[in-house]
Design a protein around this motif. Structure first.
Motif, PDB file in Angstrom:
ATOM      1  N   VAL A   1       0.834  -1.207   0.000  1.00 39.66           N
ATOM      2  CA  VAL A   1       0.000   0.000   0.000  1.00 39.66           C
ATOM      3  C   VAL A   1       0.868   1.256   0.000  1.00 39.66           C
ATOM      4  O   VAL A   1       0.607   2.205  -0.745  1.00 39.66           O
ATOM      5  CB  VAL A   1      -0.962  -0.018   1.202  1.00 39.66           C
ATOM      6  CG1 VAL A   1      -1.637   1.317   1.390  1.00 39.66           C
ATOM      7  CG2 VAL A   1      -1.997  -1.107   1.026  1.00 39.66           C
ATOM      8  N   ALA A   2       1.916   1.256   0.806  1.00 38.99           N
ATOM      9  CA  ALA A   2       2.801   2.423   0.854  1.00 38.99           C
ATOM     10  C   ALA A   2       3.520   2.642  -0.475  1.00 38.99           C
ATOM     11  O   ALA A   2       3.648   3.780  -0.943  1.00 38.99           O
ATOM     12  CB  ALA A   2       3.811   2.258   1.980  1.00 38.99           C
ATOM     13  N   THR A   3       3.954   1.558  -1.102  1.00 38.31           N
ATOM     14  CA  THR A   3       4.628   1.669  -2.397  1.00 38.31           C
ATOM     15  C   THR A   3       3.675   2.153  -3.476  1.00 38.31           C
ATOM     16  O   THR A   3       4.045   2.984  -4.309  1.00 38.31           O
ATOM     17  CB  THR A   3       5.215   0.304  -2.787  1.00 38.31           C
ATOM     18  OG1 THR A   3       6.110  -0.112  -1.776  1.00 38.31           O
ATOM     19  CG2 THR A   3       5.950   0.383  -4.097  1.00 38.31           C
TER      20      THR A   3
ATOM     21  N   HIS B   1       4.663   5.549  -5.342  1.00 35.03           N
ATOM     22  CA  HIS B   1       5.188   5.369  -6.698  1.00 35.03           C
ATOM     23  C   HIS B   1       4.111   5.203  -7.758  1.00 35.03           C
ATOM     24  O   HIS B   1       4.412   5.252  -8.952  1.00 35.03           O
ATOM     25  CB  HIS B   1       6.125   4.164  -6.751  1.00 35.03           C
ATOM     26  CG  HIS B   1       7.365   4.337  -5.940  1.00 35.03           C
ATOM     27  ND1 HIS B   1       8.395   5.164  -6.326  1.00 35.03           N
ATOM     28  CD2 HIS B   1       7.737   3.804  -4.752  1.00 35.03           C
ATOM     29  CE1 HIS B   1       9.347   5.124  -5.425  1.00 35.03           C
ATOM     30  NE2 HIS B   1       8.977   4.302  -4.455  1.00 35.03           N
ATOM     31  N   GLY B   2       2.890   4.944  -7.369  1.00 35.42           N
ATOM     32  CA  GLY B   2       1.809   4.823  -8.333  1.00 35.42           C
ATOM     33  C   GLY B   2       1.508   3.409  -8.771  1.00 35.42           C
ATOM     34  O   GLY B   2       0.420   3.128  -9.245  1.00 35.42           O
ATOM     35  N   ASP B   3       2.437   2.480  -8.650  1.00 42.66           N
ATOM     36  CA  ASP B   3       2.185   1.079  -8.991  1.00 42.66           C
ATOM     37  C   ASP B   3       3.094   0.202  -8.146  1.00 42.66           C
ATOM     38  O   ASP B   3       3.899   0.679  -7.353  1.00 42.66           O
ATOM     39  CB  ASP B   3       2.396   0.809 -10.479  1.00 42.66           C
ATOM     40  CG  ASP B   3       3.781   1.137 -10.959  1.00 42.66           C
ATOM     41  OD1 ASP B   3       4.567   1.674 -10.176  1.00 42.66           O
ATOM     42  OD2 ASP B   3       4.094   0.837 -12.120  1.00 42.66           O
ATOM     43  N   ASP B   4       2.952  -1.110  -8.328  1.00 41.01           N
ATOM     44  CA  ASP B   4       3.726  -2.037  -7.499  1.00 41.01           C
ATOM     45  C   ASP B   4       4.796  -2.785  -8.286  1.00 41.01           C
ATOM     46  O   ASP B   4       5.235  -3.845  -7.875  1.00 41.01           O
ATOM     47  CB  ASP B   4       2.789  -3.028  -6.806  1.00 41.01           C
ATOM     48  CG  ASP B   4       2.126  -3.983  -7.765  1.00 41.01           C
ATOM     49  OD1 ASP B   4       1.973  -3.622  -8.942  1.00 41.01           O
ATOM     50  OD2 ASP B   4       1.760  -5.085  -7.333  1.00 41.01           O
ATOM     51  N   ARG B   5       5.229  -2.217  -9.377  1.00 43.69           N
ATOM     52  CA  ARG B   5       6.274  -2.868 -10.160  1.00 43.69           C
ATOM     53  C   ARG B   5       7.612  -2.745  -9.438  1.00 43.69           C
ATOM     54  O   ARG B   5       7.980  -1.680  -8.965  1.00 43.69           O
ATOM     55  CB  ARG B   5       6.362  -2.266 -11.543  1.00 43.69           C
ATOM     56  CG  ARG B   5       5.099  -2.524 -12.361  1.00 43.69           C
ATOM     57  CD  ARG B   5       5.212  -2.002 -13.766  1.00 43.69           C
ATOM     58  NE  ARG B   5       6.266  -2.642 -14.523  1.00 43.69           N
ATOM     59  CZ  ARG B   5       6.136  -3.786 -15.186  1.00 43.69           C
ATOM     60  NH1 ARG B   5       4.984  -4.414 -15.160  1.00 43.69           N
ATOM     61  NH2 ARG B   5       7.130  -4.291 -15.862  1.00 43.69           N
TER      62      ARG B   5
END
Length: 98
Positions: free
Chosen positions: A79-81, A85-89
């Protein structure tokens, strides 16, 4: 090796291979970790039932508690990422940037 032991060791190995080779999204890495922990929990629970040992009867529950803590920490990082950053890549994450 019995078919039951083979299935749990292959489930752990598949989770480990998924974690090692398919590192595109943080969510897929977390799912591979949860699959590995689930196979370890079931194997450890069956091992304690097989030997009928009361000394190791709390080990599967302790592993399950640590697995739940790992899952909650991973979801909090996801969730924090995603918020920062907008996505979890995983390719977008770097330790050199703040």
């Amino acid at each position: 090796m019995t078919p039951l032991h083979f299935s749990f060791s292959s489930a752990f190995t598949l989770g480990l291979m998924g974690l090692a080779f398919h590192r595109t999204h943080l969510l897929s890495a977390l799912l591979c970790l949860e699959g590995m922990m689930l196979s370890l929990f079931i194997a450890l629970a069956l091992w304690t039932l097989q030997f009928e040992s009361t000394n190791f009867s709390t080990a599967p529950m302790l592993l399950l508690a640590f697995s739940a803590c790992e899952a909650s920490t991973g979801l909090a990082l996801l969730v924090a990422t995603t918020r920062t950053h907008g996505d979890d890549r995983l390719q977008n994450l770097s330790l050199l940037q703040c």
